[in-house]
Design a protein around this motif. Sequence first.
Motif, PDB file in Angstrom:
ATOM      1  N   ASP A 217     155.178  29.618  38.567  1.00 36.01           N
ATOM      2  CA  ASP A 217     153.948  29.193  37.901  1.00 36.01           C
ATOM      3  C   ASP A 217     154.318  28.259  36.752  1.00 36.01           C
ATOM      4  O   ASP A 217     155.396  28.372  36.178  1.00 36.01           O
ATOM      5  CB  ASP A 217     153.222  30.446  37.381  1.00 36.01           C
TER       6      ASP A 217
ATOM      7  N   MET B   5     152.135  27.476  33.823  1.00 38.73           N
ATOM      8  CA  MET B   5     151.724  28.005  32.523  1.00 38.73           C
ATOM      9  C   MET B   5     152.137  29.465  32.431  1.00 38.73           C
ATOM     10  O   MET B   5     151.536  30.334  33.064  1.00 38.73           O
ATOM     11  CB  MET B   5     150.200  27.875  32.366  1.00 38.73           C
TER      12      MET B   5
ATOM     13  N   LYS C  23     146.283  25.899  42.433  1.00 35.82           N
ATOM     14  CA  LYS C  23     145.467  27.103  42.606  1.00 35.82           C
ATOM     15  C   LYS C  23     143.990  26.718  42.580  1.00 35.82           C
ATOM     16  O   LYS C  23     143.637  25.804  41.837  1.00 35.82           O
ATOM     17  CB  LYS C  23     145.713  28.086  41.460  1.00 35.82           C
TER      18      LYS C  23
ATOM     19  N   GLU D 220     155.223  34.578  37.822  1.00 35.35           N
ATOM     20  CA  GLU D 220     153.761  34.387  37.748  1.00 35.35           C
ATOM     21  C   GLU D 220     153.203  35.436  36.801  1.00 35.35           C
ATOM     22  O   GLU D 220     153.436  36.629  36.981  1.00 35.35           O
ATOM     23  CB  GLU D 220     153.177  34.542  39.171  1.00 35.35           C
ATOM     24  N   ASP D 221     152.479  34.977  35.753  1.00 42.17           N
ATOM     25  CA  ASP D 221     151.961  35.934  34.767  1.00 42.17           C
ATOM     26  C   ASP D 221     150.626  36.555  35.182  1.00 42.17           C
ATOM     27  O   ASP D 221     150.199  37.534  34.580  1.00 42.17           O
ATOM     28  CB  ASP D 221     151.847  35.289  33.385  1.00 42.17           C
ATOM     29  N   GLU D 222     149.949  36.002  36.180  1.00 38.12           N
ATOM     30  CA  GLU D 222     148.727  36.656  36.666  1.00 38.12           C
ATOM     31  C   GLU D 222     149.195  37.787  37.575  1.00 38.12           C
ATOM     32  O   GLU D 222     149.590  37.555  38.725  1.00 38.12           O
ATOM     33  CB  GLU D 222     147.868  35.670  37.458  1.00 38.12           C
TER      34      GLU D 222
HETATM   35 CA    CA Z   1     149.962  31.234  34.466  1.00 35.09          CA
END
Ligand code: CA
Length: 229
Positions: A51, A53, A101, A7-9
Amino acid sequence: MRLLIVEDERRLAAALARGLSAEGFVVDVAHDGLAGLRLAQERDYDLIVLDIMLPGLNGYRICARLRAEGDETPILVLTAKDGEFDEAEGLDTGADDYLTKPFSYVVLQARIRALLRRRNRARTAPVLRFGDLAVDQAARRVERAGTDIALTAREFAVLEHLALHAGQVVSKTDILAQVWDFAYDGDPNVVEVHVSALRRKLDTPFGRRTITTVRGAGYRLETDGGLLA
Ligand code: CA
């Protein structure tokens, strides 16, 4: 139990890692697709939260890549908004479930537990046989008359549920609850779509009628595999 979160967040990833660690999971986190794929390939995880994206390599490609390599680790996909994630496409790449989400942590936790339970059950489950149709729960494979039949994860789950109740009528609502889990509030016609796909793959080419529609009640998987007279 070891989980991988890709997850990039960063804040979301950290919050999930904190919550799941507190429940006793060992959690690794990757913030981009390539690092996530590398970890998934190098270590043995019980489940991956992925995730879609992501920088580097998106979640679809990670999922497809792992499955192509024979990695059957359960994958729960996270998607930013409704519409971004195509359920059919995502589940065809081999994801086991997905969440849109924003989601509540409690729902995420329940989905993770459900996937882990399903996997543990499947690992020791027997091959179910109906005439010349074999449903291998552990390998998640289906064979008819010696021919391998490729099903999506969802199609397999629908078939498995009917197979576990072979000879009995199973309602659409029951299939929805079992296969899509409790949080699914979409269109019940999605069950019909999956049953049609199953018939197209399992029955039509072989001249069988494995899954019978019981008007107003649901579906029944025939214990003889649906041999036509
Ligand atoms: Ca993302």
